[in-house]
Design a protein around this motif. Structure first.
Motif, PDB file in Angstrom:
ATOM      1  N   PRO A   1      86.142  89.318  60.754  1.00 43.96           N
ATOM      2  CA  PRO A   1      87.594  89.144  60.933  1.00 43.96           C
ATOM      3  C   PRO A   1      87.968  87.834  61.605  1.00 43.96           C
ATOM      4  O   PRO A   1      89.099  87.366  61.472  1.00 43.96           O
ATOM      5  CB  PRO A   1      87.973  90.351  61.812  1.00 43.96           C
ATOM      6  N   THR A   2      87.011  87.211  62.314  1.00 47.81           N
ATOM      7  CA  THR A   2      87.308  85.973  63.036  1.00 47.81           C
ATOM      8  C   THR A   2      87.528  84.805  62.082  1.00 47.81           C
ATOM      9  O   THR A   2      88.524  84.083  62.153  1.00 47.81           O
ATOM     10  CB  THR A   2      86.186  85.635  64.025  1.00 47.81           C
ATOM     11  N   ASP A   3      86.591  84.616  61.159  1.00 47.58           N
ATOM     12  CA  ASP A   3      86.674  83.484  60.228  1.00 47.58           C
ATOM     13  C   ASP A   3      86.966  83.913  58.790  1.00 47.58           C
ATOM     14  O   ASP A   3      86.951  83.088  57.879  1.00 47.58           O
ATOM     15  CB  ASP A   3      85.386  82.657  60.285  1.00 47.58           C
ATOM     16  N   ASN A   4      87.185  85.247  58.586  1.00 51.87           N
ATOM     17  CA  ASN A   4      87.528  85.768  57.266  1.00 51.87           C
ATOM     18  C   ASN A   4      86.457  85.460  56.220  1.00 51.87           C
ATOM     19  O   ASN A   4      86.758  85.164  55.067  1.00 51.87           O
ATOM     20  CB  ASN A   4      88.881  85.216  56.810  1.00 51.87           C
ATOM     21  N   ILE A   5      85.199  85.530  56.628  1.00 51.90           N
ATOM     22  CA  ILE A   5      84.075  85.287  55.728  1.00 51.90           C
ATOM     23  C   ILE A   5      83.490  86.631  55.301  1.00 51.90           C
ATOM     24  O   ILE A   5      83.186  87.479  56.139  1.00 51.90           O
ATOM     25  CB  ILE A   5      82.989  84.429  56.407  1.00 51.90           C
ATOM     26  N   ALA A   6      83.359  86.823  54.000  1.00 53.72           N
ATOM     27  CA  ALA A   6      82.791  88.058  53.462  1.00 53.72           C
ATOM     28  C   ALA A   6      81.304  87.892  53.234  1.00 53.72           C
ATOM     29  O   ALA A   6      80.791  86.774  53.101  1.00 53.72           O
ATOM     30  CB  ALA A   6      83.486  88.428  52.158  1.00 53.72           C
ATOM     31  N   GLY A   7      80.603  89.000  53.180  1.00 53.78           N
ATOM     32  CA  GLY A   7      79.164  88.941  52.945  1.00 53.78           C
ATOM     33  C   GLY A   7      78.637  90.234  52.360  1.00 53.78           C
ATOM     34  O   GLY A   7      79.275  91.295  52.451  1.00 53.78           O
ATOM     35  N   LEU A   8      77.473  90.144  51.723  1.00 61.87           N
ATOM     36  CA  LEU A   8      76.773  91.300  51.185  1.00 61.87           C
ATOM     37  C   LEU A   8      75.698  91.729  52.175  1.00 61.87           C
ATOM     38  O   LEU A   8      74.984  90.889  52.719  1.00 61.87           O
ATOM     39  CB  LEU A   8      76.122  90.963  49.843  1.00 61.87           C
ATOM     40  N   VAL A   9      75.573  93.040  52.375  1.00 62.51           N
ATOM     41  CA  VAL A   9      74.530  93.559  53.256  1.00 62.51           C
ATOM     42  C   VAL A   9      73.267  93.772  52.425  1.00 62.51           C
ATOM     43  O   VAL A   9      73.091  94.804  51.780  1.00 62.51           O
ATOM     44  CB  VAL A   9      74.965  94.868  53.939  1.00 62.51           C
ATOM     45  N   LEU A  10      72.395  92.768  52.432  1.00 64.00           N
ATOM     46  CA  LEU A  10      71.135  92.855  51.708  1.00 64.00           C
ATOM     47  C   LEU A  10      70.006  93.172  52.681  1.00 64.00           C
ATOM     48  O   LEU A  10      70.248  93.613  53.809  1.00 64.00           O
ATOM     49  CB  LEU A  10      70.886  91.547  50.951  1.00 64.00           C
ATOM     50  N   GLU A  11      68.770  92.953  52.279  1.00 67.75           N
ATOM     51  CA  GLU A  11      67.605  93.323  53.084  1.00 67.75           C
ATOM     52  C   GLU A  11      66.760  92.092  53.388  1.00 67.75           C
ATOM     53  O   GLU A  11      66.720  91.141  52.587  1.00 67.75           O
ATOM     54  CB  GLU A  11      66.756  94.356  52.327  1.00 67.75           C
ATOM     55  N   ASP A  12      66.091  92.128  54.543  1.00 67.77           N
ATOM     56  CA  ASP A  12      65.128  91.065  54.823  1.00 67.77           C
ATOM     57  C   ASP A  12      63.744  91.533  54.409  1.00 67.77           C
ATOM     58  O   ASP A  12      63.580  92.619  53.827  1.00 67.77           O
ATOM     59  CB  ASP A  12      65.183  90.644  56.294  1.00 67.77           C
ATOM     60  N   ASP A  13      62.723  90.741  54.689  1.00 68.41           N
ATOM     61  CA  ASP A  13      61.376  91.070  54.248  1.00 68.41           C
ATOM     62  C   ASP A  13      60.847  92.347  54.880  1.00 68.41           C
ATOM     63  O   ASP A  13      59.922  92.981  54.346  1.00 68.41           O
ATOM     64  CB  ASP A  13      60.419  89.909  54.562  1.00 68.41           C
ATOM     65  N   ASP A  14      61.432  92.750  56.013  1.00 64.31           N
ATOM     66  CA  ASP A  14      61.002  93.968  56.699  1.00 64.31           C
ATOM     67  C   ASP A  14      61.874  95.168  56.347  1.00 64.31           C
ATOM     68  O   ASP A  14      61.682  96.257  56.907  1.00 64.31           O
ATOM     69  CB  ASP A  14      61.021  93.754  58.212  1.00 64.31           C
ATOM     70  N   GLY A  15      62.831  94.982  55.461  1.00 67.34           N
ATOM     71  CA  GLY A  15      63.685  96.088  55.053  1.00 67.34           C
ATOM     72  C   GLY A  15      64.899  96.295  55.923  1.00 67.34           C
ATOM     73  O   GLY A  15      65.666  97.247  55.709  1.00 67.34           O
ATOM     74  N   LYS A  16      65.107  95.425  56.903  1.00 66.99           N
ATOM     75  CA  LYS A  16      66.299  95.511  57.742  1.00 66.99           C
ATOM     76  C   LYS A  16      67.415  94.667  57.143  1.00 66.99           C
ATOM     77  O   LYS A  16      67.201  93.906  56.197  1.00 66.99           O
ATOM     78  CB  LYS A  16      65.977  95.060  59.166  1.00 66.99           C
ATOM     79  N   SER A  17      68.620  94.810  57.686  1.00 64.64           N
ATOM     80  CA  SER A  17      69.784  94.159  57.100  1.00 64.64           C
ATOM     81  C   SER A  17      69.737  92.642  57.253  1.00 64.64           C
ATOM     82  O   SER A  17      69.301  92.107  58.277  1.00 64.64           O
ATOM     83  CB  SER A  17      71.063  94.700  57.739  1.00 64.64           C
ATOM     84  N   GLN A  18      70.179  91.965  56.205  1.00 66.02           N
ATOM     85  CA  GLN A  18      70.353  90.526  56.216  1.00 66.02           C
ATOM     86  C   GLN A  18      71.636  90.217  55.458  1.00 66.02           C
ATOM     87  O   GLN A  18      71.787  90.606  54.297  1.00 66.02           O
ATOM     88  CB  GLN A  18      69.169  89.798  55.569  1.00 66.02           C
ATOM     89  N   ILE A  19      72.568  89.554  56.108  1.00 66.32           N
ATOM     90  CA  ILE A  19      73.871  89.284  55.501  1.00 66.32           C
ATOM     91  C   ILE A  19      73.803  88.014  54.652  1.00 66.32           C
ATOM     92  O   ILE A  19      73.389  86.961  55.133  1.00 66.32           O
ATOM     93  CB  ILE A  19      74.959  89.123  56.579  1.00 66.32           C
ATOM     94  N   LEU A  20      74.191  88.148  53.411  1.00 64.78           N
ATOM     95  CA  LEU A  20      74.323  86.995  52.525  1.00 64.78           C
ATOM     96  C   LEU A  20      75.810  86.646  52.469  1.00 64.78           C
ATOM     97  O   LEU A  20      76.598  87.349  51.839  1.00 64.78           O
ATOM     98  CB  LEU A  20      73.789  87.302  51.128  1.00 64.78           C
ATOM     99  N   GLN A  21      76.197  85.585  53.163  1.00 65.90           N
ATOM    100  CA  GLN A  21      77.603  85.211  53.225  1.00 65.90           C
ATOM    101  C   GLN A  21      78.077  84.647  51.888  1.00 65.90           C
ATOM    102  O   GLN A  21      77.291  84.118  51.100  1.00 65.90           O
ATOM    103  CB  GLN A  21      77.820  84.198  54.347  1.00 65.90           C
TER     104      GLN A  21
END
Length: 326
Positions: free
Chosen positions: A123-143
């Motif tokens: 909400p601060t910079d109005n940037i959207a992103g996809l909640v994908l996965e990192d190599d360990d299976g945890k969340s990684q945001i792709l802006q």
């Protein structure tokens, strides 16, 4: 608004050729369900369930050579039972987490990308992103800007990007995936389907099934969207309030996404004659000519039904055009 035409100074993309020179339409189905989704307040996605829903949506079209489907189920993977069933049907299965790099890599040679994941909005910079996965299976945001920059460098972009947002909670204003959809079209992808707001799992499943069924019959993405929304509105509970959530962003002036070779489809008279020949040849008896009479009557009834269906199809086309104009 349901279909949003972006009048950009981009070269018009030619329709995807279907079954020409033996080349099928290539589809990527990707899913992201990181192990730490609870920190966003999101529910985890069931890879088997989502894959089965897509499988039902395309209705076995992969078996007749029309579709070549690649499945990337992310860190959870698929059950051994489903893997075996998909492999037997010709599906390609990509193992490993759905990381930003793996998603982009698997996207590059596909005509259609169907991505099931959650979205986030800063909400601060109005940037959207996809909640994908990192190599360990945890969340990684792709802006959004990173996704657009990477796709912009690709030699070949998908013709259709379908962003399915799972069962994400409602957010005020424009949803992250809706914002991404608009930006993906600006990056050069001819058509993007997203949800304007949260949609129930049942409604999303019904819409997806109807959308792909229609699109892979006539090839017009705007018409398929209108028909699928109409199906969603008229199916089951008439008080369904989320039928209008699917939206299309496109630069296609005619709406045609896929071209079909009409010559490759047998004509109706040919099909009816084939039915007649098969029925006669498989009749157990020919006494008193009764099987021939039954087959003749059946053929006449089929022809009458076909004419009624043709007239109904014309009516549906007119309704679709009227709805699109609105």
């Amino acid at each position: 608004p349901f279909s949003r035409y972006a009048d950009l100074s981009l070269a018009a993309a030619p329709p995807v050729p279907s079954l020409e020179m033996g080349r099928p339409i290539r589809m990527l189905f990707a899913l992201s369900s990181p192990s730490d989704l609870d920190r966003f307040g999101y529910a985890r996605l069931d890879a088997d369930l989502e894959t089965e829903k897509l499988r039902a949506s395309i209705g076995g079209l992969e078996q007749n050579g029309l579709l070549a489907v690649r499945v990337m189920a992310g860190r959870t993977g698929l059950s051994s039972r489903l893997r075996e069933e998909l492999a037997a049907k010709g599906y390609e299965i990509v193992d490993g987490p759905t990381t930003p790099s793996s998603l982009i890599q698997q996207t590059r040679d596909c005509h259609i990308v169907h991505l099931v994941c959650h979205g986030v909005m800063n909400p601060t910079d109005n940037i959207a992103g996809l909640v994908l996965e990192d190599d360990d299976g945890k969340s990684q945001i792709l802006q959004d800007q990173d996704l657009l920059q990477t796709l912009g460098a690709a030699a070949q972009l998908p013709q259709l990007f379908f962003l399915a947002n799972g069962d994400s909670p409602r957010v005020p204003g424009e949803t992250p995936l809706a914002r991404l959809g608009r930006e993906l079209v600006r990056s050069g992808i001819p058509a993007v389907v997203v949800m304007q707001d949260a949609i129930s799992i049942e409604s999303a499943s019904l819409f997806t099934s109807a959308f792909y069924d229609k699109l892979l019959r006539h090839g017009y993405v705007d018409k398929a969207l209108s028909e699928a929304r109409l199906y969603l509105f008229s199916t089951g509970d008439r008080t369904r309030s989320d039928w209008w959530m699917p939206v299309l962003f496109t630069t296609l002036k005619t709406g045609q996404l896929i071209s079909f070779e009409k010559e490759s489809l047998p004509s109706l008279p040919y099909l009816l004659e084939d039915v007649q020949v098969r029925a006669v040849s498989k009749s157990p008896t020919r006494s008193a000519g009764s099987p021939d009479k039954v087959v003749t009557d059946l053929t006449q009834r089929l022809r009458h039904l076909a004419e009624n269906l043709r007239q109904l199809h014309i009516l549906v086309d007119l309704v679709g055009l009227f709805e699109t104009a609105l």
